[in-house]
Design a protein around this motif. Structure first.
Motif, mmCIF file in Angstrom:
data_model
loop_
_atom_site.group_PDB
_atom_site.id
_atom_site.type_symbol
_atom_site.label_atom_id
_atom_site.label_comp_id
_atom_site.label_asym_id
_atom_site.label_seq_id
_atom_site.Cartn_x
_atom_site.Cartn_y
_atom_site.Cartn_z
ATOM 1 N N SER A 106 0.857 -1.186 0.000
ATOM 2 C CA SER A 106 0.000 0.000 0.000
ATOM 3 C C SER A 106 0.888 1.229 0.000
ATOM 4 O O SER A 106 2.001 1.213 0.529
ATOM 5 N N GLY A 107 0.398 2.295 -0.624
ATOM 6 C CA GLY A 107 1.142 3.544 -0.663
ATOM 7 C C GLY A 107 2.486 3.434 -1.353
ATOM 8 O O GLY A 107 3.424 4.138 -0.978
ATOM 9 N N VAL A 108 2.603 2.561 -2.359
ATOM 10 C CA VAL A 108 3.892 2.382 -3.041
ATOM 11 C C VAL A 108 4.179 3.569 -3.952
ATOM 12 O O VAL A 108 3.280 4.311 -4.356
ATOM 13 N N ASP A 109 5.447 3.746 -4.304
ATOM 14 C CA ASP A 109 5.857 4.888 -5.116
ATOM 15 C C ASP A 109 5.422 4.767 -6.573
ATOM 16 O O ASP A 109 5.180 5.779 -7.232
ATOM 17 N N ASP A 110 5.345 3.537 -7.095
ATOM 18 C CA ASP A 110 4.994 3.355 -8.501
ATOM 19 C C ASP A 110 3.575 3.874 -8.754
ATOM 20 O O ASP A 110 2.616 3.400 -8.145
ATOM 21 N N PRO A 111 3.391 4.854 -9.667
ATOM 22 C CA PRO A 111 2.073 5.462 -9.858
ATOM 23 C C PRO A 111 1.051 4.523 -10.480
ATOM 24 O O PRO A 111 -0.159 4.749 -10.337
#
Length: 275
Positions: A106-111
């Motif tokens: 969750s909330g990963v950097d990959d858009p």
């Protein structure tokens, strides 16, 4: 100090296990599988690994570790999110329960990946069985192998994952010890759908193609490590841990389009031992 005595003192999982535990919580599916010899140890490790299984963006984490031999001769090992208890001997056959905290996504950097379904952090439980051999000849070495079976009992994923590991440790110098390990992991189709699948809703939100993977062999793993004895009680360690995703996990668009099937974890640690 004799090389055999060196094996008995520093061939434990301590410092490298701390760094490996970073991978256990994110991209790795395999538990720590390292030889144990130190009677008691506490330590701290810091390392870098990928944000999620199959990803390429990285994160840095700090993890604790404890190795404790009970008065009855049983062994407790806890490294970051993974812990196991050994009802067997410190060498020879070993077996017992295991528990692991598997971090979610969750909330990963990959858009793009951030638009597909989130995965909750969850607790896995299961058991393990293994064998550890200490050779005390002119060239001493330590070998360990085992199989670990874990399940989440359907809380986040169903079925199980099964990991086989082998490892070896040899002294390179009076104060330096080297380790190497290999492993492979099989997972259920529910595990792969949770961590590598793309639902129709995910596809509509992210632009990735829908993907419904099956189970099977998920990854191969390997690691290299060095331990250095600073003084009587203090040890420093460094390691590199690599994973190569395979099968349906490697074919996921999360991996092929947004990440990489080759996952690298590296770290350093510091530990204090006592008897």
């Amino acid at each position: 100090m004799a090389l055999t005595a060196l094996i008995r003192r520093i061939a434990g999982p301590g410092l490298v296990g701390l760094a490996l535990a970073l991978a256990t919580g994110s991209s790795a599916a395999s538990p720590v599988d390292l030889p144990g010899a130190l009677p008691n140890m506490v330590g701290l490790g810091v390392g870098s690994t990928t944000e999620f299984a199959g990803g390429k963006d990285r994160m840095i984490g700090v993890v604790p570790g404890v190795r404790y031999v009970t008065p009855g001769g049983r062994l407790l090992e806890w490294y970051g999110p993974y812990a196991q208890f050994n009802f067997g001997g410190l060498t020879g056959f070993q077996w017992g329960p295991a528990v692991s905290l598997r971090l979610g996504r969750s909330g990963v950097d990959d858009p793009v990946v951030s638009r597909i379904h989130e995965i909750d952090t969850t607790v896995e439980a299961g058991g393990w069985i293994g064998y550890e051999y200490l050779h005390e000849g002119s060239i001493p070495f330590r070998l360990r192998g085992g199989i670990n079976v874990m399940t989440n009992a359907g809380i986040v994923y169903g079925g199980a994952r099964v990991t086989a590991n082998v490892s070896a440790w040899v002294p390179m110098h009076r104060r330096i010890y080297a380790g190497i390990g290999l492993g492979a992991t099989w997972v259920s189709d529910s595990f792969n759908r949770t961590y590598f699948g793309v639902t129709d809703a995910d596809a509509a939100a992210s632009g990735l193609p829908a993907y419904n993977p099956g189970g099977g062999l998920e990854q191969y793993t390997g690691w290299l490590a060095l331990l250095y004895q600073i003084d009587k009680n203090w040890y420093a360690g460094a390691m590199v841990y690599t994973q190569r995703l395979t099968g349906d996990a490697a074919d996921s668009p999360i991996v092929t389009q947004r990440g990489t099937r080759d996952q690298i974890t590296y770290g350093i640690g510091l530990g204090y031992t006592w008897r």
